[in-house]
Design a protein around this motif. Structure first.
Motif, PDB file in Angstrom:
ATOM      1  N   GLY A  44       4.499 -10.943   9.565  1.00 15.98           N
ATOM      2  CA  GLY A  44       4.369 -10.358   8.237  1.00 15.98           C
ATOM      3  C   GLY A  44       3.581 -11.207   7.258  1.00 15.98           C
ATOM      4  O   GLY A  44       3.652 -10.975   6.045  1.00 15.98           O
ATOM      5  N   VAL A  45       2.825 -12.174   7.759  1.00 17.10           N
ATOM      6  CA  VAL A  45       2.048 -13.070   6.885  1.00 17.10           C
ATOM      7  C   VAL A  45       0.586 -13.035   7.322  1.00 17.10           C
ATOM      8  O   VAL A  45       0.281 -13.197   8.510  1.00 17.10           O
ATOM      9  CB  VAL A  45       2.578 -14.520   6.940  1.00 17.10           C
ATOM     10  N   ASP A  46      -0.299 -12.839   6.367  1.00 14.11           N
ATOM     11  CA  ASP A  46      -1.730 -12.861   6.650  1.00 14.11           C
ATOM     12  C   ASP A  46      -2.372 -14.063   5.968  1.00 14.11           C
ATOM     13  O   ASP A  46      -1.945 -14.488   4.882  1.00 14.11           O
ATOM     14  CB  ASP A  46      -2.396 -11.576   6.151  1.00 14.11           C
ATOM     15  N   ALA A  47      -3.387 -14.602   6.624  1.00 13.10           N
ATOM     16  CA  ALA A  47      -4.096 -15.739   6.038  1.00 13.10           C
ATOM     17  C   ALA A  47      -4.779 -15.311   4.745  1.00 13.10           C
ATOM     18  O   ALA A  47      -5.298 -14.191   4.637  1.00 13.10           O
ATOM     19  CB  ALA A  47      -5.117 -16.267   7.037  1.00 13.10           C
ATOM     20  N   GLU A  48      -4.745 -16.204   3.761  1.00  9.86           N
ATOM     21  CA  GLU A  48      -5.415 -15.947   2.495  1.00  9.86           C
ATOM     22  C   GLU A  48      -6.665 -16.805   2.412  1.00  9.86           C
ATOM     23  O   GLU A  48      -6.587 -18.032   2.503  1.00  9.86           O
ATOM     24  CB  GLU A  48      -4.488 -16.269   1.315  1.00  9.86           C
ATOM     25  N   ASP A  49      -7.807 -16.128   2.251  1.00  5.24           N
ATOM     26  CA  ASP A  49      -9.084 -16.844   2.188  1.00  5.24           C
ATOM     27  C   ASP A  49      -9.262 -17.784   3.384  1.00  5.24           C
ATOM     28  O   ASP A  49      -9.765 -18.908   3.251  1.00  5.24           O
ATOM     29  CB  ASP A  49      -9.182 -17.648   0.883  1.00  5.24           C
ATOM     30  N   GLY A  50      -8.808 -17.321   4.549  1.00  2.00           N
ATOM     31  CA  GLY A  50      -8.985 -18.109   5.766  1.00  2.00           C
ATOM     32  C   GLY A  50      -8.064 -19.301   5.871  1.00  2.00           C
ATOM     33  O   GLY A  50      -8.347 -20.228   6.638  1.00  2.00           O
ATOM     34  N   GLU A  51      -6.943 -19.289   5.136  1.00  2.00           N
ATOM     35  CA  GLU A  51      -6.012 -20.419   5.167  1.00  2.00           C
ATOM     36  C   GLU A  51      -4.585 -19.953   5.436  1.00  2.00           C
ATOM     37  O   GLU A  51      -4.164 -18.900   4.968  1.00  2.00           O
ATOM     38  CB  GLU A  51      -6.038 -21.181   3.832  1.00  2.00           C
TER      39      GLU A  51
END
Length: 578
Positions: free
Chosen positions: A84-91
């Protein structure tokens, strides 16, 4: 790749932030300064055990966070997405809090997650080669995973697993069918016997109710005859065969007489209409008389109440078991006949599935053979490369053999048993990896393995452009134990080579190793302030560059910062370039 590591209240480190280089980063400092706390921080965010004893004295909790750069299609990003967590700005942000009371909390991208999820994500981002962590390579599963990574056999492994899953699914279906076969036979026998029993009795819809009514009439025949006779005598005595000497007129006669009397009236009025109605009543009355006469003529013949009751009992047994009515019983029998046909067909279905299973097993074995061949070729190549590297890492005479043994039984990972066998010195017997080397030797062996695997992938990337470890951060501790001189320089050079394809962080006390790093952080222990005993020992972590780095390299070389050692440090840094 690790972009930033933040630490709060972990052991002697009250607060520290490290931004390692994309290539190679060296962590240096005097013995006992607290370099191990950096490994503890990385272990925590990798899902390692939480030790409340490592919380800084007087603090309520310790906290550490790692910020990792990931590609959208990276395995770590996929695992995080499933949580349920996606990377933010590739981080991706991985953090861990350890309470002084002993409880810990794992957080992924700002969301609390089980420690196992943090471990799964970190497992795709960080590989720690410390003394404790390296013992994991002793497991057959880890050795197989490492060999597969070095072999770059994703296509062959995926093809095999697809074949194996198809076989496993069919095996599960067959097992379920076989377990049901016995109960299916019992069910078919029960249905067959039941159908035969129903057919033998041969019920008809409503038959039980008709028989019960007939039994009731037989049991009350005398009362029926007397009542019908008296009714007929009152309605129309001419229907009776016995003497009707009574002078009283019957109901039918009286109705006719009344009608005739009304028709004899010649005055105006509704007399004729009333006479018609009386005659209509008489017609209805005659129909009733006719029906009653039929009951007088009813002959039960040789009807036997015992036989009748036996039949009713048989039919009652059917309705109790398959009813509630005989219509339901007949419908159940017809449905059961169709079910018997299906159950009788199960042996043929079983034979058909077993034939399919043989075909799928053949395909799985063929795919396993292809995978095994790729592994065997890669194992020989990897072992040769590692053995060549070990000589340059102060381990002359040491060698590695990787055995790929084919077995009949298949599992999700193929049909191979993988064994890494290490010979630490010439003449030593081969022993399983992890049981035949000291901490320093094992660290250098792991470096040789990682470097050889990276070189193999570098060769593959010339063909397919792939770089399997571009997202991986390797942490090495104790890799320089027992090494010095030229071997130390070779060790640093090899770490720098590995850093060309992966991020490398090395904890070292050797200047010959640290000089190869792209960035260097110094861990320094500050004694407690004499005016404030409550503070205790404090450890700081600072990046050194330019002159500050020259001074640190000089200290590592000779323990002093004399002009001679500074010149030596500058020369070493200048020469430590690939």
């Amino acid at each position: 790749m690790l972009e930033e590591l933040d630490i709060r209240n972990l052991g002697p480190i009250h607060e520290a932030t490290i931004a390692p280089a994309p290539g190679m980063t060296a962590i240096t400092g005097e013995t006992g300064a607290g370099k191990s706390m950096l490994l503890s921080a990385l272990s925590l965010i990798s899902g390692g055990p939480a030790d409340a004893g490592r919380v800084t004295t007087g603090a309520d909790e310790a906290w550490t966070q790692g910020i990792f750069a990931v590609h959208d299609d990276a395995s770590a990003a996929s695992i995080a997405h499933e949580a349920g967590v996606d990377a933010e700005d590739g981080e991706l942000f991985l953090s861990r809090t350890v309470k002084a009371a002993g409880r810990s909390r794992a957080v992924l991208g700002g969301k609390s997650v089980p420690k196992s999820v943090l471990a799964s994500v970190a497992g795709e981002l960080v590989t720690i080669h410390g003394q404790a962590e390296q013992l994991k390579i002793a497991s057959a599963a880890r050795q197989r995973e490492f060999l597969d990574r070095a072999a770059g056999d994703d296509a062959e492994l995926d093809a095999y697993r697809a074949a194996w899953r198809a076989l496993a699914d069919l095996d599960e279906k067959l097992a379920r069918l076989r377990s049901q076969e016995s109960s299916a036979r019992q069910r078919a026998d029960y249905l067959r016997e039941s159908v035969e029993h129903i057919n033998e009795i041969d019920p008809h819809p409503g038959e039980d109710e008709d028989l019960k009514a007939k039994r009731d009439r037989i049991e009350n025949a005398a009362d029926i005859a007397e009542g019908v006779s008296r009714a007929l005598a009152a309605l129309d005595s001419s229907q009776l065969e016995f003497d009707s000497s009574s002078d009283s007129a019957s109901a039918s006669d009286l109705l006719l007489q009344a009608a005739q009397a009304l028709r004899g009236i010649h005055a105006s009025g509704d007399f004729n209409e009333l006479a018609d109605r009386l005659e209509s009543l008489n017609a209805e009355l005659q129909d009733v008389v006719f029906t009653l006469s039929g009951h007088l003529d009813e002959d039960f013949g040789d009807a036997d109440l015992d036989t009748l009751n036996a039949r009713i009992h048989e039919l009652g047994e059917l309705t109790r078991r398959w009813g509630p009515t005989l219509t339901d019983v007949i419908a159940w029998r017809d449905k059961a006949a169709f079910e018997i046909e299906d159950l009788d067909a199960s042996p043929e279905k079983l034979a058909e599935l077993e034939s399919q299973r043989a075909d799928l097993h053949h395909k799985a074995v063929a795919a396993a053979d292809v995978l095994s061949h790729v592994r065997a070729v890669a194992a020989a190549q990897l072992a040769h490369r590692v053995t060549s590297e070990l000589e340059s890492l102060a381990m002359a005479g040491a060698s590695l053999e990787i055995q790929v043994s084919r077995r009949d039984a298949l599992d999700a990972n193929g049909g191979d048993d993988i064994a890494f066998l290490f010979t630490p010195y010439e003449g030593s017997p081969q022993l399983p990896m992890g049981k035949s080397a000291s901490g320093g030797e094992l660290s250098r062996l792991m470096l040789a393995l990682e470097l050889s695997a990276a070189d193999m992938h570098d060769g593959q990337s010339n063909h397919d452009g792939a770089d399997a470890n571009s997202d991986m951060t390797f942490i090495f501790d104790e890799v320089d134990a027992g090494v010095g001189g030229k071997a130390a320089a070779e060790l640093g050079k090899r770490l720098a080579r590995l850093a060309r394809t992966s991020q490398v962080i090395v904890v070292t006390h050797l200047a010959q190793v640290a000089s190869w790093a792209d960035s260097q952080f110094v861990v320094t222990k500050i004694p407690p302030d004499a005016d404030d005993d409550a503070v205790g020992v404090v450890t700081t972590v600072d990046e050194v560059a330019d002159d500050a780095r020259v001074h640190e390299i000089a200290r590592m070389l000779s323990g002093s910062e004399s002009e001679a050692s500074l010149d030596h440090a500058r020369e070493l840094l200048k020469e430590s370039v690939l």
